[in-house]
Design an enzyme around this catalytic site. Structure first.
Site, PDB file in Angstrom:
ATOM      1  N   ASP A   1       3.515   8.363  -2.774  1.00 13.15           N
ATOM      2  CA  ASP A   1       3.137   9.778  -2.807  1.00 13.15           C
ATOM      3  C   ASP A   1       3.954  10.466  -3.905  1.00 13.15           C
ATOM      4  O   ASP A   1       5.189  10.396  -3.892  1.00 13.15           O
ATOM      5  CB  ASP A   1       3.441  10.422  -1.449  1.00 13.15           C
ATOM      6  CG  ASP A   1       2.823  11.804  -1.301  1.00 13.15           C
ATOM      7  OD1 ASP A   1       2.733  12.544  -2.308  1.00 13.15           O
ATOM      8  OD2 ASP A   1       2.448  12.159  -0.168  1.00 13.15           O
TER       9      ASP A   1
ATOM     10  N   LYS B   1       5.331  18.954  -6.048  1.00 16.51           N
ATOM     11  CA  LYS B   1       6.028  20.241  -6.027  1.00 16.51           C
ATOM     12  C   LYS B   1       7.539  20.031  -6.126  1.00 16.51           C
ATOM     13  O   LYS B   1       8.098  19.140  -5.485  1.00 16.51           O
ATOM     14  CB  LYS B   1       5.684  21.015  -4.762  1.00 16.51           C
ATOM     15  CG  LYS B   1       4.213  21.420  -4.683  1.00 16.51           C
ATOM     16  CD  LYS B   1       3.908  22.217  -3.427  1.00 16.51           C
ATOM     17  CE  LYS B   1       2.426  22.606  -3.394  1.00 16.51           C
ATOM     18  NZ  LYS B   1       2.080  23.364  -2.168  1.00 16.51           N
TER      19      LYS B   1
ATOM     20  N   ASP C   1      10.465   4.678   8.749  1.00 19.03           N
ATOM     21  CA  ASP C   1      10.584   5.607   7.631  1.00 19.03           C
ATOM     22  C   ASP C   1      11.381   4.962   6.502  1.00 19.03           C
ATOM     23  O   ASP C   1      12.448   4.378   6.733  1.00 19.03           O
ATOM     24  CB  ASP C   1      11.285   6.882   8.109  1.00 19.03           C
ATOM     25  CG  ASP C   1      11.138   8.040   7.137  1.00 19.03           C
ATOM     26  OD1 ASP C   1      11.237   7.808   5.916  1.00 19.03           O
ATOM     27  OD2 ASP C   1      10.934   9.176   7.587  1.00 19.03           O
TER      28      ASP C   1
ATOM     29  N   ASP D   1      -0.316   5.519 -10.721  1.00 23.01           N
ATOM     30  CA  ASP D   1      -1.298   6.047 -11.668  1.00 23.01           C
ATOM     31  C   ASP D   1      -0.940   7.476 -12.058  1.00 23.01           C
ATOM     32  O   ASP D   1      -1.633   8.095 -12.857  1.00 23.01           O
ATOM     33  CB  ASP D   1      -2.705   6.030 -11.058  1.00 23.01           C
ATOM     34  CG  ASP D   1      -2.864   7.093  -9.988  1.00 23.01           C
ATOM     35  OD1 ASP D   1      -1.973   7.177  -9.100  1.00 23.01           O
ATOM     36  OD2 ASP D   1      -3.856   7.844 -10.021  1.00 23.01           O
TER      37      ASP D   1
ATOM     38  N   THR E   1      -3.186  -3.333  -5.876  1.00 23.21           N
ATOM     39  CA  THR E   1      -3.304  -2.723  -4.553  1.00 23.21           C
ATOM     40  C   THR E   1      -4.707  -2.140  -4.435  1.00 23.21           C
ATOM     41  O   THR E   1      -5.455  -2.061  -5.416  1.00 23.21           O
ATOM     42  CB  THR E   1      -2.276  -1.595  -4.357  1.00 23.21           C
ATOM     43  OG1 THR E   1      -2.665  -0.463  -5.135  1.00 23.21           O
ATOM     44  CG2 THR E   1      -0.879  -2.050  -4.755  1.00 23.21           C
ATOM     45  N   GLU E   2      -5.052  -1.698  -3.223  1.00 24.24           N
ATOM     46  CA  GLU E   2      -6.368  -1.069  -3.029  1.00 24.24           C
ATOM     47  C   GLU E   2      -6.505   0.164  -3.917  1.00 24.24           C
ATOM     48  O   GLU E   2      -7.537   0.378  -4.557  1.00 24.24           O
ATOM     49  CB  GLU E   2      -6.564  -0.678  -1.560  1.00 24.24           C
ATOM     50  CG  GLU E   2      -6.630  -1.847  -0.583  1.00 24.24           C
ATOM     51  CD  GLU E   2      -5.265  -2.246  -0.056  1.00 24.24           C
ATOM     52  OE1 GLU E   2      -5.219  -3.129   0.817  1.00 24.24           O
ATOM     53  OE2 GLU E   2      -4.238  -1.686  -0.510  1.00 24.24           O
TER      54      GLU E   2
ATOM     55  N   GLU F   1       5.979   0.361   6.602  1.00 27.54           N
ATOM     56  CA  GLU F   1       4.851   1.287   6.629  1.00 27.54           C
ATOM     57  C   GLU F   1       4.992   2.227   7.827  1.00 27.54           C
ATOM     58  O   GLU F   1       5.243   1.785   8.943  1.00 27.54           O
ATOM     59  CB  GLU F   1       3.536   0.511   6.707  1.00 27.54           C
ATOM     60  CG  GLU F   1       2.301   1.339   6.899  1.00 27.54           C
ATOM     61  CD  GLU F   1       2.110   2.392   5.822  1.00 27.54           C
ATOM     62  OE1 GLU F   1       1.942   3.572   6.188  1.00 27.54           O
ATOM     63  OE2 GLU F   1       2.129   2.039   4.616  1.00 27.54           O
TER      64      GLU F   1
END
Length: 218
Positions: free
Chosen positions: A119, A123, A97, A155, A195-196, A70
């Site tokens: 993430d 783009k 990273d 999602d 997950t949250e 993380e």
């Protein structure tokens, strides 16, 4: 998603260097056997957020070692707080990273890599930042054992479609694919750890996409 900075989390992380590795030297591999004090199988979650997924796994499987990779210090602090409260000796936190994952782990040392709600970088010019881009897949292949695999959930339909294509182009094999994970067979749903973000998205009625994929044996 970036979390709001929490000063207590920064202090907590700094107070427990035996549990949190911060920005380790990418030129020097980490001795995970020494960090964990054993040579149990290792599984990695890339981008652990607040850590519900990885801490639940660690609690359920004391005979395995888990690494939460993380970048955010606040997230690392939140995971660490749970680790300390639950006494999860089989969980280490690596603040670094994901692009350096092959620097942090030796070849053929990892059983599973989890990519949960990464993430999407929608783009086109940001394609190389997606965690399922071919350069990341090459790093995962290096780190994973010959019989290891990737488990991916999102999602975002666009990221899922991209990931399927990217992995297919790389020559990976799909062991499981779902475009609506929460409506699969009961035994699959029961084994799934939310997950949250997953809980939040599913509560809105959004489908959860998932896949398990592996590389050709080396």
């Amino acid at each position: 998603m970036r979390l709001r900075n929490k000063p207590w989390a920064v202090k907590l992380v700094n107070d427990y260097p035996e549990s949190v590795l911060q920005n380790p030297d990418p030129e020097k591999k980490i001795d995970w056997t020494e960090r964990f004090g054993n040579d149990h199988p290792i599984e990695i979650e890339v981008g652990s957020g607040k850590g519900h997924f990885i801490t639940t796994l660690a609690k359920q499987n004391p005979d395995k070692n888990y690494v939460a990779l993380e970048l955010q210090t606040t997230a690392a602090g939140i995971i660490l707080r749970t680790k300390l409260e639950e006494g999860l000796d089989n969980l280490q936190i690596l603040r670094g990273d994901a692009a350096d994952i092959d620097c942090f782990f030796d070849e053929n040392t990892t059983d599973v890599i989890y990519l949960n709600f990464s993430d999407p970088w929608p783009k086109t010019r940001h394609e190389k930042r997606r965690l399922t881009y071919k350069s990341f897949l090459a790093k995962y292949e290096q780190v994973l054992k010959p019989d290891g695999h990737i488990e991916f959930k999102t999602d975002n339909s666009g990221l899922f479609a991209y990931s399927v294509q990217s992995m297919n182009n790389y020559g990976m094999h799909f062991d499981f694919v779902s475009v609506d994970l929460h409506h699969e067979k009961a035994e699959i749903v029961e084994k799934n750890i939310e997950t949250e973000y997953e809980h939040k998205f599913a509560a809105k009625g959004n489908p959860i996409y998932a896949l398990h994929a592996s590389f050709d044996e080396k």
